[in-house]
Write an enzyme that holds these catalytic residues in place. Structure first.
Site, mmCIF file in Angstrom:
data_model
loop_
_atom_site.group_PDB
_atom_site.id
_atom_site.type_symbol
_atom_site.label_atom_id
_atom_site.label_comp_id
_atom_site.label_asym_id
_atom_site.label_seq_id
_atom_site.Cartn_x
_atom_site.Cartn_y
_atom_site.Cartn_z
ATOM 1 N N SER A 131 0.935 -1.094 -0.154
ATOM 2 C CA SER A 131 0.075 0.001 -0.026
ATOM 3 C C SER A 131 0.855 1.188 -0.154
ATOM 4 O O SER A 131 1.928 1.298 0.645
ATOM 5 C CB SER A 131 -1.022 0.066 1.146
ATOM 6 O OG SER A 131 -1.430 1.371 1.274
ATOM 7 N N TYR A 144 -3.026 0.355 10.536
ATOM 8 C CA TYR A 144 -2.957 -0.131 9.003
ATOM 9 C C TYR A 144 -1.438 0.396 8.692
ATOM 10 O O TYR A 144 -0.590 -0.027 8.110
ATOM 11 C CB TYR A 144 -3.980 0.394 8.253
ATOM 12 C CG TYR A 144 -3.914 0.109 6.756
ATOM 13 C CD1 TYR A 144 -4.099 -1.341 6.522
ATOM 14 C CD2 TYR A 144 -3.466 1.223 5.948
ATOM 15 C CE1 TYR A 144 -4.087 -1.519 5.230
ATOM 16 C CE2 TYR A 144 -3.677 0.841 4.311
ATOM 17 C CZ TYR A 144 -3.667 -0.339 4.313
ATOM 18 O OH TYR A 144 -3.682 -0.296 2.598
ATOM 19 N N LYS A 148 1.839 -1.823 7.417
ATOM 20 C CA LYS A 148 2.232 -1.606 6.167
ATOM 21 C C LYS A 148 3.504 -1.130 5.859
ATOM 22 O O LYS A 148 4.370 -1.626 5.125
ATOM 23 C CB LYS A 148 1.253 -0.651 5.245
ATOM 24 C CG LYS A 148 -0.123 -1.541 5.146
ATOM 25 C CD LYS A 148 -0.127 -2.746 4.255
ATOM 26 C CE LYS A 148 -1.111 -3.455 4.061
ATOM 27 N NZ LYS A 148 -1.179 -4.774 3.229
#
Length: 254
Positions: A131, A144, A148
């Site tokens: 991402s 998140y 990531k």
């Protein structure tokens, strides 16, 4: 692509979204594909569509079964399964643990199972769906963003450690992609990602271009390269800019 035709490929989280697009593209290029998803029905639906094998279940635990389904060899492993994990500095441990387990440790466990064979053969390919949040960050999603970053760091470490022994590694870092995860990102996703969101098939195209060029970083949104350079060149200016985005989001959600 000659490197893909006939190859044994595993795609996790392939019941929809980016994973399904990757599975379809690999199958179209002549690969033998295993479709994995925690949702067994979705995995079987995609597998039936593309003439692949479905191996549903926890992405951390299916390497042995996937290898057997492919006749003993996994050539390419796409660690695509992930969780969005919105939250902030006050999020509970279980939120952080779930994000860490799926977004990072699932990659570690897969490589632990695959690496000995890859090194013995002198070839293998590991694809990590990271991402742009792993290169930059994402408002409203601390677990998140942090995990990531961890996924990207792990992919980088694998590449610098094993590339001379035949391991190719790719880190896919898109911004918004029109998937259920984008929908679940809510107002933060609407503000930051929705306007430039792309279809999952564009992510598959970007990966195949990177594989053809033997390129580590896969940027389906090319503008992310400029953001990454600006962040590295002047971190304080970049953070100030992102803080203004944060304030805009806070104002819109009050």
């Amino acid at each position: 692509m000659s490197t893909v035709r006939g190859a044994g490929v595993v795609v996790t989280g392939a019941g929809g979204g980016i994973g399904a697009a990757l599975a379809r593209r690999f199958a179209a290029e002549g690969a033998r594909v295993v479709v994995n998803d925690l949702n067994a029905e979705k995995a079987r639906t995609v597998a039936a569509e593309i003439g692949a094998r479905a191996v549903p279940g926890d992405a951390s635990l299916i390497v042995a079964e996937a290898r057997e389904a492919l006749g003993g060899t996994v050539d390419i492993y796409c660690a695509n399964a992930g969780v969005g994990a919105p939250g902030d500095a006050l999020s509970e441990d279980d939120v952080w643990s779930a994000a860490w387990d799926v977004n990072v440790m699932a990659h570690v466990r897969a490589v632990r199972a695959l690496l000995p064979d890859w090194l013995e053969r002198g070839s293998g390919r590991f694809v990590s769906t990271v991402s742009a949040a792993g290169l930059l960050t994402m408002i409203g999603a601390a677990p998140y963003s942090v995990t990531k970053h961890g996924a990207l760091a792990y992919a980088e470490w694998l590449s610098l450690t094993y590339r001379h022994r035949g391991l190719a590694v790719h880190a896919i870092c898109p911004q918004g992609v029109r998937t259920d995860m984008l929908t679940a990102s809510g107002s933060a996703g609407d503000l930051v990602l929705a306007a430039t969101a792309i279809e999952p098939e564009a992510v598959a195209d970007a990966l195949f271009a990177a594989m053809a060029e033997d390129r580590f970083l896969v940027l389906p949104h090319p503008e992310v390269a400029g953001y990454h350079q600006a962040r590295a060149a002047d971190p304080d200016r970049w953070l100030a800019t992102m803080n203004r985005v944060q304030q805009t989001w806070e104002g819109a959600t009050r």
